[in-house]
Design a protein around this motif. Sequence first.
Motif, short mmCIF file in Angstrom:
data_model
loop_
_atom_site.label_atom_id
_atom_site.label_comp_id
_atom_site.label_asym_id
_atom_site.label_seq_id
_atom_site.Cartn_x
_atom_site.Cartn_y
_atom_site.Cartn_z
N ARG A 1 0.84 -1.21 0.00
CA ARG A 1 0.00 0.00 0.00
C ARG A 1 0.87 1.26 0.00
O ARG A 1 0.61 2.20 -0.73
CB ARG A 1 -0.94 -0.01 1.21
N ARG B 228 2.33 1.70 -3.45
CA ARG B 228 1.33 2.23 -4.39
C ARG B 228 1.09 3.71 -4.15
O ARG B 228 1.01 4.50 -5.09
CB ARG B 228 0.01 1.47 -4.26
N GLU C 226 3.87 5.73 -5.61
CA GLU C 226 3.74 5.78 -7.07
C GLU C 226 2.64 6.74 -7.49
O GLU C 226 2.80 7.54 -8.40
CB GLU C 226 3.45 4.39 -7.64
N TRP C 227 1.50 6.65 -6.80
CA TRP C 227 0.37 7.53 -7.13
C TRP C 227 0.71 8.98 -6.86
O TRP C 227 0.34 9.87 -7.63
CB TRP C 227 -0.86 7.11 -6.35
N ARG D 189 -7.07 7.94 -6.90
CA ARG D 189 -5.70 7.95 -6.39
C ARG D 189 -5.38 9.25 -5.68
O ARG D 189 -4.71 9.25 -4.64
CB ARG D 189 -4.72 7.70 -7.54
#
Length: 77
Positions: free
Chosen positions: A9, A12, A15-16, A49
Amino acid sequence: MKSESVIAREYRLKEWAQQIKKCQSRPHNVTVVKWCEEMGINEATYYYRLRAVRNAVLTSSSKQDIVAIPLLPLEQY
């Protein structure tokens, strides 16, 4: 020790956050919709996101783990 799901998580979210930062630095004449089309991202996915990253920043006890996203000034009309 962090579980695999927590690590995934966090990865991610980082990255987002980078993706959102790229969107915010797009040329002024390019809309979010157009930028999403060019990047192959569904607009709803982008906003999901964005919300997830904002929530993570607001609820994080360790804000150093989240990538900072500079805010663009709003234009006066």
